[in-house]
Write a protein that holds these residues in place. Structure first.
Motif, mmCIF file in Angstrom:
data_model
loop_
_atom_site.group_PDB
_atom_site.id
_atom_site.type_symbol
_atom_site.label_atom_id
_atom_site.label_comp_id
_atom_site.label_asym_id
_atom_site.label_seq_id
_atom_site.Cartn_x
_atom_site.Cartn_y
_atom_site.Cartn_z
ATOM 1 N N GLY A 173 0.835 -1.208 0.000
ATOM 2 C CA GLY A 173 0.000 0.000 0.000
ATOM 3 C C GLY A 173 0.864 1.251 0.000
ATOM 4 O O GLY A 173 0.590 2.211 -0.733
ATOM 5 N N THR B 116 2.215 1.837 -3.337
ATOM 6 C CA THR B 116 1.234 2.440 -4.249
ATOM 7 C C THR B 116 1.261 3.961 -4.112
ATOM 8 O O THR B 116 1.273 4.690 -5.116
ATOM 9 C CB THR B 116 -0.179 1.911 -3.944
ATOM 10 N N ILE B 117 1.293 4.434 -2.857
ATOM 11 C CA ILE B 117 1.366 5.879 -2.609
ATOM 12 C C ILE B 117 2.658 6.445 -3.218
ATOM 13 O O ILE B 117 2.649 7.511 -3.853
ATOM 14 C CB ILE B 117 1.348 6.158 -1.074
ATOM 15 N N VAL C 66 2.291 6.452 -7.213
ATOM 16 C CA VAL C 66 1.372 7.448 -7.807
ATOM 17 C C VAL C 66 1.897 8.871 -7.567
ATOM 18 O O VAL C 66 1.683 9.765 -8.387
ATOM 19 C CB VAL C 66 -0.091 7.304 -7.315
ATOM 20 N N THR C 67 2.626 9.062 -6.450
ATOM 21 C CA THR C 67 3.235 10.377 -6.206
ATOM 22 C C THR C 67 4.381 10.613 -7.187
ATOM 23 O O THR C 67 4.539 11.723 -7.728
ATOM 24 C CB THR C 67 3.752 10.448 -4.748
ATOM 25 N N ASP D 257 3.125 2.929 -13.666
ATOM 26 C CA ASP D 257 2.166 3.317 -12.628
ATOM 27 C C ASP D 257 0.802 2.632 -12.850
ATOM 28 O O ASP D 257 0.197 2.061 -11.940
ATOM 29 C CB ASP D 257 1.995 4.837 -12.754
ATOM 30 N N VAL E 60 -1.330 -0.078 -10.401
ATOM 31 C CA VAL E 60 -2.639 0.125 -9.762
ATOM 32 C C VAL E 60 -3.618 -1.002 -10.111
ATOM 33 O O VAL E 60 -4.618 -1.183 -9.413
ATOM 34 C CB VAL E 60 -3.279 1.519 -10.066
ATOM 35 N N PHE F 35 -1.559 -4.383 -8.069
ATOM 36 C CA PHE F 35 -1.596 -4.329 -6.601
ATOM 37 C C PHE F 35 -2.887 -4.918 -6.014
ATOM 38 O O PHE F 35 -2.828 -5.823 -5.170
ATOM 39 C CB PHE F 35 -1.362 -2.876 -6.145
ATOM 40 N N TRP G 273 -3.747 13.535 -8.790
ATOM 41 C CA TRP G 273 -2.895 12.892 -7.779
ATOM 42 C C TRP G 273 -3.659 12.720 -6.456
ATOM 43 O O TRP G 273 -3.620 11.644 -5.849
ATOM 44 C CB TRP G 273 -1.629 13.743 -7.561
ATOM 45 N N MET H 96 -4.526 9.268 -4.508
ATOM 46 C CA MET H 96 -4.151 9.021 -3.103
ATOM 47 C C MET H 96 -5.379 8.571 -2.311
ATOM 48 O O MET H 96 -5.317 7.607 -1.539
ATOM 49 C CB MET H 96 -3.587 10.305 -2.477
ATOM 50 N N THR I 279 -6.787 0.278 0.512
ATOM 51 C CA THR I 279 -5.988 -0.359 1.559
ATOM 52 C C THR I 279 -6.818 -0.549 2.827
ATOM 53 O O THR I 279 -6.751 -1.611 3.463
ATOM 54 C CB THR I 279 -4.723 0.484 1.844
ATOM 55 N N ILE J 293 -5.251 7.751 -14.152
ATOM 56 C CA ILE J 293 -3.887 7.756 -14.729
ATOM 57 C C ILE J 293 -3.958 7.951 -16.248
ATOM 58 O O ILE J 293 -3.209 8.744 -16.815
ATOM 59 C CB ILE J 293 -3.137 6.454 -14.371
ATOM 60 N N TYR K 224 -2.659 11.716 -16.092
ATOM 61 C CA TYR K 224 -1.206 11.581 -16.268
ATOM 62 C C TYR K 224 -0.835 11.353 -17.740
ATOM 63 O O TYR K 224 0.125 11.923 -18.239
ATOM 64 C CB TYR K 224 -0.672 10.411 -15.428
#
Lengths: 186, 89
Positions: free
Chosen positions: A62, A65-66, A69-70, A172, A176, A179, B10, B14, B21, B51, B55
């Motif tokens: 997890g 993943t953060i 994506v960052t 990326d 996603v 995961f 973004w 998040m 999770t 994305i 992105y």
């Protein structure tokens, strides 16, 4: 207007480089086939897959993943910064994105090392065969992506940044989808 | 893509990642496990869309955004079907 001209306008609409999109689609098909095969084999042994999955570190994945994506956000930010003439900030964004890629690899490496320490390898269970194959292949793409980010931070023409960042976004995008299927679905 | 659009994308990613999770760490009763898995796959589909749109810039290319959206949607439906299959047979 001729049909050829119409098709050209549709292709022109695609952002970035056409060959990078061909690569992105190819990679998505490969990982898509892998994830489909993983869930198809899981149908034959859902209990075994769930038990094997419980040995994974979901929190670390997890966090990864953060991190990813960052990193993708920073890589995406580099292009508008470069186009606005803020070259140093664009380079900084690309370097920061690559460092987060390295952090992803460190966390992934720790995860692999932990599995090895517990005697878990790719032959332990069908789950782990897919786990090592898919996450290992993805990690290899992260390594390649980090190198590309360094390259485009050095040769920072807007077109280079756009193509390099697109590859990173593909990495990326794959994560996603990978995961939740590998780590979360019970 | 503007910096503002990228930042919004973004933050959305998040938030969706954190929700995924939390759902996975939550201890659901047996009957609710499939619902949790379905929610996780839907969240993954939404993340992939963000994305692609923000992105990778498909928000500014409606034709391609539609094509990728349909392909991604069908793929996620396939994954969902395979995920739910053991519960049905």
């Amino acid at each position: 207007m001729s049909e050829a001209a119409s098709e050209l306008s549709v292709l022109d609409e695609l952002p970035g480089d056409l060959m990078m999109w061909v690569l992105i689609i190819s990679e998505l098909l490969v990982f898509g086939a892998g994830l489909t095969a993983f869930l198809a084999v899981r149908v034959t042994d859902p209990v075994g897959f769930a038990e094997a999955q419980n040995l994974l570190n979901r929190t670390a994945a997890g966090i990864n993943t953060i991190v990813l994506v960052t990193s993708g956000f920073l890589a995406a930010l580099a292009l508008p910064l470069r186009e606005a003439g803020q070259n140093a900030r664009a380079r900084l964004a690309l370097i920061a994105a690559s460092l987060l890629g390295v952090l992803f690899l460190v966390i992934k490496g720790a995860e692999f090392a932990d599995k090895a320490a517990h005697g878990i390898n790719w032959e332990s269970h069908a789950f782990f065969t897919f786990y090592y194959l898919l996450t290992g292949f993805h990690a290899a793409h992260v390594v390649f992506g980090v190198l590309i980010l360094w390259l485009v931070a050095w040769r920072d023409a807007p077109r280079n940044i756009e193509v390099g960042a697109a590859f990173w976004h593909m990495v990326d995008l794959v994560w996603v989808l990978l995961f939740p299927v590998i780590y979360l679905l019970q | 893509m503007s910096q503002r659009a990228l930042r919004t994308g973004w933050l959305t990613l998040m938030a969706l990642s954190l929700i995924s999770t939390v759902i996975s760490l939550w201890s659901f009763p047996d009957g609710w496990q499939a619902l949790a898995g379905t929610a996780i796959l839907i969240l993954a589909w939404l993340k992939a869309r963000v994305i692609l749109g923000r992105y990778l810039g498909l928000d500014s290319a409606p034709f391609w955004a539609r094509g990728f959206g349909i392909a991604l949607g069908l793929f996620c439906v396939l994954l969902l079907g395979l995920y739910l299959a053991p519960l049905m047979f």
